[in-house]
Each structure stands twice: as C-alpha cells, then as structure tokens.
Design an enzyme around this catalytic site. Structure first.
Site, PDB file in Angstrom:
ATOM      1  CD  GLU A   1     -13.105  19.706  39.346  1.00 30.09           C
ATOM      2  OE1 GLU A   1     -12.867  20.133  40.498  1.00 30.09           O
ATOM      3  OE2 GLU A   1     -14.092  19.017  39.063  1.00 30.09           O
TER       4      GLU A   1
ATOM      5  CD  GLU B   1      -3.237   0.308   2.022  1.00 30.86           C
ATOM      6  OE1 GLU B   1      -2.945  -0.544   2.881  1.00 30.86           O
ATOM      7  OE2 GLU B   1      -4.364   0.793   1.903  1.00 30.86           O
TER       8      GLU B   1
END
Lengths: 94, 506
Positions: free
Chosen positions: B310, B67
């Site tokens: 946070e 490929e």
C-alpha cells in the site's frame, strides 16, 4: 539429366518391400540408366535419418534434379509417384 | 520410508510442486498424456521434466518435437538456465526433430508408417541412455499427416515401444477448448493410462493457470486443480495447496510483538512460528503495529522482511522514523528488507512465488505483509484463499513469525471477507476498532484469539502518539464495541437503584 533418388525404408517391412519394387521398376523403365538410387534402412542408419528429418517409411526423396521432392508411402500409386518426381512417363508407356 | 503397498513406482519430475501433488512424480516406465490448450505450458512442462531429470537426478532425456524446431526449443529455455546444447554435448540430452520443414510439400503415395520416427527415437534413447522421453505434441503431426487413424495407430505403437524400453514418457496433446473433449484425436483411448490437464483460464480478467491430475492408473495422486505460474527463472511452479501437510512443528518460544503492553495481553508475546492477523479499519494503526513488530525483530537482532502493498518505500521509512524506528539503518545493517510492490502488477500466484523467493533469499526470522487485503482486491476469493494458505504454510514451515494486516471496509465494527476467509488459517487475530463514545472517536484493541495460549480477553483502549501505540486500560461499562454500536452500560446505576428497593423491603 541424371536423377538422384534416395529411398528410406524400415528393414524388410511389407511397405518397404513394395516401395523398393516400385522404385526399381520406375528406374528401369522410366529412367533407363539415367539415375542413381540409394536405398537406406533407417534401422541401420538412424543418425542419417535424423539428419534428413525422415519420420515416415518408406520415404522417397528426389535429391536431383532440383527442386527436392519428398514422397511418402509404399509407392503403390505409380502415377502419383511419377508426378511427384516430375518424370514424364517413358515412350513405351504411351 | 518403506512403502508396503503395491502401487506403481513413481519417477520424480523435479518440477516444483508437481511431485507433491502427484505423490512422488509420474508413474515410472509409463506414458502420461499432458493435455492443454495452446499456450497453456505443455511444452514447458515437458522440457522441465527432461531438464529436471538431467540436472537433479542425472537421468538422460530425449525431446521429440513435432512443432517447434530444435533451435527454437534450445533458445526458449536458455533463459531458465538450461543449456540444452551443452547437455547434448555431454550426451545427456537429445532432440529428435520432427518439426515440419518450412515450404516442404509432402506427396503421399500409398501406405506408410512411422518406423523411421520410432527408429530415431530409439536411437536417441540409446545414445543418451535416456530415462525420460517427451513427445510434443501429437496435434502438430496432424498437419503433416492427413490420416488421423494412422497417427493414432502409430502413436500407440510408439507408446508401446517406449514402454518396452522402460522409459517414463510424456505425450503432450493439444486441446481446442478448455472445457470439452480431451483431444480431437482420440489418442487417449490408447495411451492414456495417465492424464494430466493443464489449464489457462480467464478468470475475472486475470489469466489463471492450473494443473490437474485426472488419472494415474494404479497409482495414487492428489485430486483437484492446483494453481501454478510460469516463472521466468524457474519455469513451472505449482502451488500444492491442499497437499500441504499440517506437519509444522509447533514452537512454544515467545517473541515480542514490539509492544510491551501487547505482549502482556498475549501472555508473554506471540509464538515464534505463529501467524498473527491484525484487522482494523483505515487509520487504526495497522502499519504502526507492523512497524513495531519489525522493530521487535530488529531490537532482538533478528532479520525481518516486510512486504508492503500500500505504501512506498519512502513513505514507510518516514512513517517509521516518526515513531522513532530507524528502518534505514536497519536496512543498512542487513536486518531489514522492505519490498514494495503494487498488488496489481502480478497475479497472486506470481506474488506468492516472489514472496517465497524473497523469504528463501533473505532468511528472515519475521515476515510482515501490509496489507493482505490489498491483495484480496486483485483476485477472486478462491485464488485469495489459496494464496493465503500457500503463504502461511510456507512461513510456518520455515518457523518464521508472520504478521499480516487486513483493512476492514467499515469504520465501525463489522467484519470483512478477509476475516471470514482466512481467520481459521491464522493462529492469532488482533482487532483494532474505532469506538465512538460521547461524540468522541477512541480506539480499542482486543486479542480475539490466540491458539495455544491464554490471552487478555478484554477490549483495551489505546492511543497513538509519537512514541507509537500506547495501550491503556479496558473500556469500562461499554458494550457492543465489536458490533460497532457501543452502548454505555448504565448497569452501575441500575444496581444502585435495585439495591435501594431491596434495602427498602427489609
């Protein structure tokens, strides 16, 4: 115009023998001396096969005249081979 | 370890995590089919198998590409630190380039086979004394050869040839859909003694990669689907969750939580290699406890690592400073590292890989995650659970103390998914709860569980002031705090009334 052909084969396999037979016939009857034919065995020259990206056998390559063309198979269909090589069938074939 | 069973020998791949889920690697001397859709990572898997063989085990490798052209392959893996050109020069690696030549037209005139390809492969194997071969991928050959029967037959021949040469090989096969037939060629009937499936599935708006060993004929392997990620530095990294053995040693050494009173509640502190989950609503002081936990490490001269999802670095430093903990200095001293990241930036597998890498690099004695529930938001339940298992097992394997926080969605009482999902994975659970008493909000702390240790089972009141968290006495005569509906218990009065009647009788 001189043809330069290379036929890649795999040892003495049936397909290879058939292809050699056909190409010799074409050279003799169609090209009539205006050719250079090289038969290469991939088992003996795997590096060369690698370089030329040969994956199927038999593979016939028309190096010259340009453009390069590649035909794979045992060449049993002579018409197709001639078409692929862009060779006009010789006079006596008519 | 001597193996007495007659199972097939395996060849370690060197692919992170794969040797765990395959129990030792690919079946040695056999061909394994690796099946996946376009972009699933088949080529990467193959190249990594080869590169791993060369760099980790000194075994030569051959890549047969149908490929991608040779140069593309070399370029694509350079970023992963594999110099295939150098490996080629060192006679460790060879590429057999069977990718289509652009613009080339093939005329088929009669019968043929792929002897030339086989000759080239054998030649390459001999040249680099290869033990590993990858063929990538069969599907691409179909574009060059019209006869799929021929491809099937020839691949079978190649597989037999590879077996004869004693190499361990991978043939990648392209799959059209994630769920459906393994391949459109039916090659599996011939060469598929061993099948590995790679998936790349869209799962609640996230791409999720996973790998499954479908079968290994005559050899054992772990079953099921394992998440993996393709890391820009290390390539494929599989997270071998359920194969993680519960073999971690258990330490009886105690370390300070950073809060003397909490240490008392925990009967002398948390264990050196345990994972503590602190769960509470917003504002109950989870980040404060994290800060104290880190302070405990810094004061003991231990290295600590904080993953914050946070708050920003600046915010964390400022908060810590307000409780008298100097994070900036600790960072300068090399005792603390704070890593802040938005949960949304990465998939959970990638978060896990990065966290692991930070831990590897920094080698901390303590690791804190604030908060785990922030990560829960960006994933599915299954992925989240897998993440937590992966994280805890890694932390425990390193005999590191872990401290995770979890934000509950409800202010009072109740539980969250995180708690129900991961509470069995963590060793200790500390709950922080708001308690409404006589129109006033107060806070309660309880050590809900602590594996392998006695602990204080009462709910204690705590206050947060400039010195941090101060744990006070128990809530007296109050019940239902954990349920979120505290009831002031009039038991004392009832008893007295009861006594009155009793005394009247006699």
């Amino acid at each position: 115009m001189k043809y330069e052909l290379r036929l890649w084969v795999a040892g003495q396999s049936m397909f290879s023998r058939q292809a050699i037979e056909t190409i010799k016939d074409i050279c003799k009857n169609e090209l009539k001396g205006k050719y250079k034919l090289e038969i290469i065995d991939v088992h003996e020259n795997p590096d060369l096969a690698e370089e030329n990206k040969i994956f199927a056998t038999p593979t016939l390559i028309k190096e010259l005249p340009a453009p390069l063309s590649k035909i794979i198979g045992n060449l049993k269909n002579k018409e197709k081979v001639l078409l692929g090589l862009e060779i006009q069938p010789a006079e006596d074939a008519k | 370890m001597a193996k007495t069973n007659k199972l097939l020998e395996k060849l370690e791949t060197g692919i992170s995590g794969f040797d765990e889920i395959s129990i030792g690697g690919l079946p040695k001397g056999r061909t394994t089919m690796v099946v996946g859709t376009a972009g699933s990572g088949k080529t990467m898997f193959g190249i990594q198998f080869l590169a791993g063989g060369i760099t980790k085990y000194g075994q030569g490798g051959v890549m047969v590409t149908f490929e991608e052209p040779r140069d593309d392959i070399i370029r694509n893996v350079r970023s992963l630190g594999w110099d295939l050109e150098q490996m080629t020069k060192d006679k460790k690696f060879a590429i057999v380039d069977a990718s289509p030549v652009p613009g080339e037209e093939l005329v088929e005139a009669g019968d043929y086979d792929l002897s030339a390809l086989l000759a080239r492969i054998e030649n390459a194997i001999k040249k680099v004394n290869a033990k590993r071969v990858v063929l990538d991928s069969i599907g691409a050959l179909i574009h060059q050869i019209s006869d799929s029967n021929l491809v099937r037959r020839e691949f079978h021949r190649i597989a037999v040839g590879l077996k004869k040469m004693g190499v361990t090989s991978i043939i990648t096969v392209e799959r059209m859909e994630e769920h459906g037939a393994l391949s459109r060629l039916g090659v599996e009937e011939f060469v598929a003694d061993n099948v590995v499936i790679i998936r790349n599935i869209l799962d609640t708006e996230k791409r999720r990669r996973s790998i499954e060993i479908l079968k290994f004929r005559g050899a054992e392997h772990h079953k099921g689907d394992y998440p993996f990620t393709i890391d820009p530095e290390e390539g494929i990294m599989i997270i071998p969750l359920s194969s993680i053995a519960l073999t971690q040693r258990s330490s009886s050494t105690r370390i300070s939580s950073g809060n003397p009173e909490l240490d008392k509640m925990m009967h002398g502190g948390m264990f050196r290699d345990s994972i503590v989950l602190v769960s509470g609503a917003t504002g109950t002081g989870k980040t404060l406890m994290t800060t104290e936990f880190l302070k405990g490490a810094i004061e003991a001269g231990e290295k600590a690592l904080l993953f914050a999802f946070e708050e920003s670095h600046q915010q964390l430093l400022r908060n810590a400073a307000s409780w008298g903990v100097d994070f900036a200095k600790a960072e300068k001293d090399g005792l603390l590292k704070v890593v802040c990241r938005y949960p949304e930036t990465l998939g959970l597998e990638d978060h896990l890989i990065y966290i692991r890498r930070e831990i590897e690099n920094f080698q901390p004695g303590r690791v804190a995650v604030d908060s785990l529930s922030a990560l829960e938001r960006v994933s599915t339940r299954k992925a989240f659970r897998e993440f937590v298992i992966g994280l805890t097992s890694h932390i425990k394997a390193k005999e590191t103390a872990g401290f995770f926080t979890n934000t509950t969605s409800m202010l009072m009482g109740s539980e969250s998914i995180t708690e129900t999902h991961i509470s069995t994975i963590t060793d200790s659970i500390i709950m922080l709860r708001y308690v409404e008493l006589f129109g006033e909000i107060r806070r309660g702390i309880v050590v809900l569980k602590m594996r392998g240790s006695f602990h204080d089972k009462t709910i204690r009141e705590y206050v947060i002031d400039e010195t941090g968290m101060r744990i006070k006495g128990t809530f007296r005569n109050v019940s239902g705090i954990l349920g979120g509906v505290p009831v002031y218990d009039m038991g004392g009065e009832r008893e007295r009334v009861g006594d009155m009647f009793a005394s009247g009788k006699t």
